[in-house]
Each structure stands twice: as C-alpha cells, then as structure tokens.
Design a protein around this motif. Structure first.
Motif, PDB file in Angstrom:
ATOM      1  N   LEU A 355       0.839  -1.205   0.000  1.00 22.85           N
ATOM      2  CA  LEU A 355       0.000   0.000   0.000  1.00 22.85           C
ATOM      3  C   LEU A 355       0.873   1.255   0.000  1.00 22.85           C
ATOM      4  N   GLY A 356       2.000   1.185   0.689  1.00 22.48           N
ATOM      5  CA  GLY A 356       2.948   2.298   0.664  1.00 22.48           C
ATOM      6  C   GLY A 356       3.490   2.517  -0.740  1.00 22.48           C
ATOM      7  N   TYR A 357       3.786   1.425  -1.422  1.00 19.84           N
ATOM      8  CA  TYR A 357       4.317   1.521  -2.783  1.00 19.84           C
ATOM      9  C   TYR A 357       3.271   2.087  -3.750  1.00 19.84           C
ATOM     10  N   ALA A 358       2.008   1.732  -3.522  1.00 23.42           N
ATOM     11  CA  ALA A 358       0.921   2.172  -4.420  1.00 23.42           C
ATOM     12  C   ALA A 358       0.868   3.689  -4.533  1.00 23.42           C
ATOM     13  N   ALA A 359       1.275   4.394  -3.486  1.00 22.99           N
ATOM     14  CA  ALA A 359       1.210   5.861  -3.474  1.00 22.99           C
ATOM     15  C   ALA A 359       2.032   6.481  -4.612  1.00 22.99           C
ATOM     16  N   HIS A 360       3.086   5.764  -5.071  1.00 21.26           N
ATOM     17  CA  HIS A 360       3.916   6.284  -6.169  1.00 21.26           C
ATOM     18  C   HIS A 360       3.114   6.552  -7.434  1.00 21.26           C
ATOM     19  N   TYR A 361       1.998   5.846  -7.601  1.00 22.55           N
ATOM     20  CA  TYR A 361       1.214   5.975  -8.836  1.00 22.55           C
ATOM     21  C   TYR A 361       0.183   7.092  -8.745  1.00 22.55           C
ATOM     22  N   ASN A 362       0.080   7.694  -7.561  1.00 23.32           N
ATOM     23  CA  ASN A 362      -0.906   8.744  -7.357  1.00 23.32           C
ATOM     24  C   ASN A 362      -2.300   8.313  -7.834  1.00 23.32           C
ATOM     25  N   PRO A 363      -2.732   7.141  -7.383  1.00 23.52           N
ATOM     26  CA  PRO A 363      -3.984   6.576  -7.937  1.00 23.52           C
ATOM     27  C   PRO A 363      -5.231   7.332  -7.498  1.00 23.52           C
ATOM     28  N   LYS A 364      -6.247   7.311  -8.359  1.00 24.60           N
ATOM     29  CA  LYS A 364      -7.560   7.865  -8.026  1.00 24.60           C
ATOM     30  C   LYS A 364      -8.315   6.895  -7.117  1.00 24.60           C
ATOM     31  N   ALA A 365      -7.876   5.636  -7.131  1.00 20.07           N
ATOM     32  CA  ALA A 365      -8.478   4.620  -6.263  1.00 20.07           C
ATOM     33  C   ALA A 365      -7.482   3.497  -6.052  1.00 20.07           C
ATOM     34  N   THR A 366      -7.410   3.015  -4.821  1.00 13.70           N
ATOM     35  CA  THR A 366      -6.634   1.802  -4.553  1.00 13.70           C
ATOM     36  C   THR A 366      -7.555   0.828  -3.841  1.00 13.70           C
ATOM     37  N   ILE A 367      -7.618  -0.383  -4.374  1.00 17.17           N
ATOM     38  CA  ILE A 367      -8.467  -1.414  -3.768  1.00 17.17           C
ATOM     39  C   ILE A 367      -7.590  -2.608  -3.447  1.00 17.17           C
ATOM     40  N   ASP A 368      -7.561  -2.983  -2.176  1.00 17.86           N
ATOM     41  CA  ASP A 368      -6.812  -4.199  -1.858  1.00 17.86           C
ATOM     42  C   ASP A 368      -7.751  -5.342  -1.569  1.00 17.86           C
ATOM     43  N   LEU A 369      -7.319  -6.527  -1.950  1.00 23.31           N
ATOM     44  CA  LEU A 369      -8.081  -7.747  -1.686  1.00 23.31           C
ATOM     45  C   LEU A 369      -7.191  -8.683  -0.885  1.00 23.31           C
ATOM     46  N   ALA A 370      -7.712  -9.162   0.249  1.00 19.14           N
ATOM     47  CA  ALA A 370      -6.874  -9.965   1.130  1.00 19.14           C
ATOM     48  C   ALA A 370      -7.705 -10.944   1.950  1.00 19.14           C
ATOM     49  N   THR A 371      -7.197 -12.154   2.072  1.00 17.46           N
ATOM     50  CA  THR A 371      -7.783 -13.127   3.002  1.00 17.46           C
ATOM     51  C   THR A 371      -7.198 -12.800   4.368  1.00 17.46           C
ATOM     52  N   LEU A 372      -7.712 -11.713   4.952  1.00 20.83           N
ATOM     53  CA  LEU A 372      -6.993 -11.095   6.069  1.00 20.83           C
ATOM     54  C   LEU A 372      -7.354 -11.664   7.437  1.00 20.83           C
ATOM     55  N   THR A 373      -8.648 -11.925   7.654  1.00 18.10           N
ATOM     56  CA  THR A 373      -9.033 -12.334   9.014  1.00 18.10           C
ATOM     57  C   THR A 373     -10.064 -13.467   9.037  1.00 18.10           C
ATOM     58  N   GLY A 374      -9.879 -14.374   9.979  1.00 21.37           N
ATOM     59  CA  GLY A 374     -10.905 -15.376  10.243  1.00 21.37           C
ATOM     60  C   GLY A 374     -12.177 -14.703  10.751  1.00 21.37           C
ATOM     61  N   ALA A 375     -12.026 -13.553  11.376  1.00 22.84           N
ATOM     62  CA  ALA A 375     -13.176 -12.864  11.977  1.00 22.84           C
ATOM     63  C   ALA A 375     -14.231 -12.478  10.939  1.00 22.84           C
ATOM     64  N   VAL A 376     -13.813 -12.234   9.712  1.00 26.00           N
ATOM     65  CA  VAL A 376     -14.802 -11.839   8.694  1.00 26.00           C
ATOM     66  C   VAL A 376     -15.716 -13.015   8.352  1.00 26.00           C
ATOM     67  N   ILE A 377     -15.210 -14.224   8.544  1.00 20.21           N
ATOM     68  CA  ILE A 377     -16.045 -15.417   8.302  1.00 20.21           C
ATOM     69  C   ILE A 377     -17.091 -15.521   9.414  1.00 20.21           C
ATOM     70  N   THR A 378     -16.681 -15.222  10.636  1.00 21.96           N
ATOM     71  CA  THR A 378     -17.629 -15.211  11.757  1.00 21.96           C
ATOM     72  C   THR A 378     -18.719 -14.172  11.508  1.00 21.96           C
ATOM     73  N   ALA A 379     -18.315 -13.014  11.020  1.00 22.85           N
ATOM     74  CA  ALA A 379     -19.273 -11.919  10.833  1.00 22.85           C
ATOM     75  C   ALA A 379     -20.198 -12.139   9.637  1.00 22.85           C
ATOM     76  N   LEU A 380     -19.664 -12.537   8.507  1.00 25.86           N
ATOM     77  CA  LEU A 380     -20.432 -12.520   7.259  1.00 25.86           C
ATOM     78  C   LEU A 380     -20.531 -13.883   6.570  1.00 25.86           C
ATOM     79  N   GLY A 381     -19.937 -14.911   7.158  1.00 24.24           N
ATOM     80  CA  GLY A 381     -19.954 -16.233   6.537  1.00 24.24           C
ATOM     81  C   GLY A 381     -19.259 -16.210   5.193  1.00 24.24           C
ATOM     82  N   ASN A 382     -19.708 -17.079   4.268  1.00 28.03           N
ATOM     83  CA  ASN A 382     -19.067 -17.007   2.945  1.00 28.03           C
ATOM     84  C   ASN A 382     -19.982 -16.379   1.895  1.00 28.03           C
TER      85      ASN A 382
END
Ligand code: BES
Ligand code: MN
Ligand code: ZN
Length: 495
Positions: A355-382
């Motif tokens: 995300l730090g590197y993305a700043a070099h492109y001066n983007p109008k939008a940055t979207i990250d996709l990540a299998t980041l937390t088990g907690a999101v499965i608890t909250a929203l299932g699949n």
C-alpha cells in the motif's frame, strides 16, 4: 472449451443438445415456440402437464427423435420475467450446462432470441465457463471418468443479433478465463505455487496479454526497503516477490486505479503457529493476489481506457530460527514502524509495504483484496466479503459493481475509535488488537499505510474458497472472488 457464435437454424444444428430458455408463467419466446412447433407440441405438453413450469433453474430434457438434427432439446427455467436479471441468467445457465456436461455430451448449442442484449450474452458465456470449471491438474487416476464439453455454440437468427452477442461473448469469455485463472492459482498446492512461481506466472500472463510487468526479487526488495514483506518471508527458505503489472492506455492524462493483492502462498502462522487444522486451507491465502492477477489478465484482454496497476506482495509465512519474532519492530516501506506481536497477522504486514508503494502511482483509487481475518467469516460467513475504506464515493462504486456481479460486499465501520486498539508502546502501531473486532482492526492497521489516495479494503477470507449455494461457483476450492467485481468497476469507471 470453445464458445462460438453463429447465425443458424436450431433445426439443422448438429450439436448433441440444443438449449432453450423458458420464463415461468409466460408464453414461449419465439425460438422455443418454433421448437415446440417442430416437435409437435412436446414443450407445451411438458408445461401443460405441470412437469415443467420454467421455475428458475428447473431443467427438462426431451429427445427430439428426428424432429430436429440435434438428438436432445434441453429446457432451462429462467423464473418469472419480472425477476429476470444477469444473476438469474448466470445461475440458470450454470445449472443446465453442468447437467448436460454430466450426461457426457460434448457439444451443445444455446438458441438465443433475436435482439438478445450484449449483457445477457456476456452473462451466458461467463456463467458457462465458470460453471464448467474443474481443477484436476494433480490427478493421475480416474481421468477417463472426467467429463468435459468441447464446445458451446450461441445460435442467433440474424447478423445484427450476432454482432451484439459476439461483443458480449468476448467480454464474458475474457472475464471467466480471468476468474478461472484466479481459481487455478488459489487451488494450487503451496509446493506448486511459491512466491517465485507466482511471479513467473505473472510474467507469463503479462506477456500473453500485453501488460507491462516488473518483479522485485529479494535483493531488490532489500535495496528498496520493503522491510515488512521481507520480515514475513525471513522464516522461509522461499524468497519473497513483489509483482507489478500495468496496463497503460493510449494517450495522456488517464486516471490510475491500483489493485493490491495479499499473496501469502502458505500461511503457517509463523512462530505464532496455527493449529494443524487451522493450516489446512492456507494454500488459499494468496487468493487476493490471484484475484489481482486474474483481473489484470482480463484488463490486458479488454484494454480499457484507464491506467490500471496490479500490485502483488508474495511471500510464505513460516516458522524457523530465522523467522521474525513476536515483539519485533519493523520499519515499513513508507517509513512508519510496526510492532509485530503476532506473526500470524502477516497479511497486514506484507500489505503495509504494498500500500505504501501504491502511493507512487498517485492513484484515483486503490483497492486491496486480502484473506486477512478469520473474523470476517464469523461476521459474514461465505456470502459477503467485508468492505472497509477511507472514501465513501469509492465504496459506493465498489458496492454498485458488486451488486452487478453478485459478489456481495458488506461495509463495516472504520471509525477512528478503533485506532485505540492498535496503539503500540514502542512503535507507531502494532499489528494486532485485543481480539475484538478482528476484521476492523485488520483494516485499521492497513489504514496507516494506505495514505495519499482513496482506498478500499476487501477482506475476502470468507468468499475466496469453499462457497456454497451457487451453480456457477464451485462449492469446493477457490472461487475467483473479486475478478468480476474489479472488471465491473473498471468498466463502470470508463463508461
Ligand atoms: N490468513 C489468515 C486469515 C484467515 C484465517 C483466512 C482463516 C481464512 C481462514 C490471516 O493471516 C490470519 O491468520 N489472521 C489472524 C489474525 C489474528 C492473529 C489477529 C486471524 O484471523 O486469526
Ligand atoms: Mn496469518
Ligand atoms: Zn494469512
């Protein structure tokens, strides 16, 4: 499998089966009416008997017995006309092509009414390819039992419809192929897909579709100061890779949109080791990266009038004598420091540099996709991924794209109140909170590094694999979640 479009008559089509769509409680559409006529009312008989109503995803198979050249006529229920949309099409088409494939049929034709809109043709092509996806690369036994279609032909009555349908098929085909690439990558066992191999695959894809591609290896990452990515990888014998894919449109002054993917090719947890069962699915922990690479392949095909950048932080997360320790403090790419109190919260670490590197492109939008937390499965299932971000307008765009592709997103709050949980005694921020609000805390950590551009984070841990209840998404293994959404977003952005 080939998808073809041709102007032709279903009566003389030589496919193993011809498919017709039927709405519930409506007269037959023109082509189905003609099929009914040549079969001496076989379709209306089915409907009149109540055996087939056209209910959504209901199927029926008739044997044409010489009435038309093709030996089989398949009917697929499209449901009520007033509920009809592209998702209904995808679900219905997915069901019927799978059923016909399972019969052992090799070729089928889908008869389309005149003036079939481009987006319906796209949905049919997309769903066909997505529904027929299988991952059999590592099987050596029982291969003769695997059933596969060779071709699907879209049959249209006139040239005007043909060109419309062709446009839709080209897009649907590219999107489904990109999604299936993401599924393949996600499903690949971790010994068959290391960060190095993922980078090689990215180079291969870039060369195929004409994207710019650059890969930073260990030495370059050290030189450039990707310290949190290096930190996660330092317990592994596999080197990390940072992958940059770029679609550069013609002309100056085009907006830039950046996609960032978490590419942990295997997440053992590191020294904060996961349990045996907790590790079993962790080959999929690069599904965010897979979605970015899949989407970039589609971008390479469709060449939108937009500067699109794909960034992938690829690493293994392993325990060893050289692994990073709980308590280590590391300076990120952008200069802020992070205290690592749990080495299993590694996604946010590799993403910090990306995300730090993305700043070099001066983007109008940055979207990250990540299998980041088990907690999101608890909250929203699949069913839905967790969406958090710093820009309401961008989140609305993501929501709207997600509705069209039926890749559901659900917003969780990213209020400053949560920042309290990740204050560190020794560094600028720590990588875990107190165990509450796991998905929000993950995003709150990322927020520190996603500075200088509108940013949205999608926590896809629940939607990236083993999703049940959709005909065109496999119930086991990688789903390719996010590829269609990102492409829809690009499409909406330029139109
Ligand atoms: N890759 C996992 C998240 C995950 C867990 C995805 C289960 C799918 C299924 C991530 O790296 C992780 O381990 N997260 C930890 C964070 C915690 C240590 C703060 C988690 O969710 O337990
Ligand atoms: Mn982890
Ligand atoms: Zn992980």
């Amino acid at each position: 499998m080939q998808i073809n479009v041709k102007v032709g008559d279903f009566r003389t089509e030589t496919a193993d089966a011809v498919v017709f769509g039927v709405f519930e409680g409506e007269p037959l559409v023109s082509v189905a009416q003609a099929a009914d006529a040549v079969t001496d009312g076989a379709i209306s008989e089915l409907i009149d008997s109540g055996d087939f109503t056209g209910e959504h995803k209901q199927t029926a198979l008739l044997y044409s017995r010489g009435a038309i050249t093709a030996p089989r006529i398949a009917l697929i229920g499209l449901g009520k006309n007033e509920n009809f949309d592209t998702e209904k099409v995808r679900q219905a088409v997915g069901k019927v092509v799978q059923e016909l494939r399972d019969l052992g049929i090799k070729t089928l034709a889908i008869s389309l009414p005149s003036e079939t809109p481009q987006e319906i043709a796209q949905a049919i092509a997309e769903a066909s390819r997505l529904a027929l996806y299988q991952f059999n690369q590592h099987k050596t036994q029982g291969l003769d039992k695997i059933k596969e279609l060779d071709s699907i032909t879209f049959l249209v009555a006139d040239e005007a419809t043909k060109s419309m349908v062709e446009g839709g098929v080209a897009i649907g085909d590219a999107i489904a192929n990109g999604t299936n690439l993401a599924r393949d990558l996600s499903n690949q066992p971790p010994n068959h897909l290391t960060p190095t191999m993922l980078a090689e695959k990215a180079v291969e894809v870039a060369n195929e579709v004409g994207l710019k591609c650059e890969v930073f290896d260990q030495a370059q990452l050290e030189e450039r100061g990707f310290r949190t990515l290096l930190g996660v990888s330092q317990g592994s014998v596999e080197e990390p890779r940072f992958i940059i894919l770029e679609h550069i449109p013609d002309g100056e002054g085009k907006d830039t949109v950046a996609f960032v993917g978490k590419g942990i090719t295997f997440d053992s947890g590191g020294l904060s080791l996961k349990s045996g069962s907790g590790m079993m699915d962790m080959k999929h922990d690069m599904s965010g990266a897979a979605a970015v690479l899949g989407a970039m392949q589609v971008v390479g095909h469709l060449k939108p009038d937009l500067h699109v950048v794909g960034l992938i932080a690829a690493s293994e997360n392993m325990p060893s004598a050289t692994a990073q320790r709980p308590g280590d403090v590391v300076e990120t790419y952008g200069g802020k420091t992070i205290e690592i109190l749990n080495t299993d919260a590694e996604g946010r670490l590799v993403l910090a540099d990306a995300l730090g590197y993305a700043a070099h492109y001066n983007p109008k939008a940055t979207i990250d996709l990540a299998t980041l937390t088990g907690a999101v499965i608890t909250a929203l299932g699949n069913v839905a991924c967790g969406m958090l971000g710093t820009d309401d307008i961008l989140m609305d765009k993501v929501k709207s794209a997600a509705e069209k592709t039926h890749e559901r997103v659900w917003e969780l709050p990213l209020w400053d109140d949560y920042d309290e949980l990740i204050k560190s005694d020794v560094a600028d921020v720590k990588n875990i909170g107190d165990g509450t609000a796991g998905t929000i805390v993950g995003a709150a950590v990322l927020k520190h590094f996603a500075e200088g551009y509108p940013w949205v984070h999608l926590d896809i841990a629940g939607t990236a694999w083993d999703v049940k209840g959709s005909s065109y998404i496999p119930s086991k293994g990688g789903t390719g979640y996010g590829v269609r959404l990102l492409i829809q977003l690009v499409h909406d952005w330029v139109s």
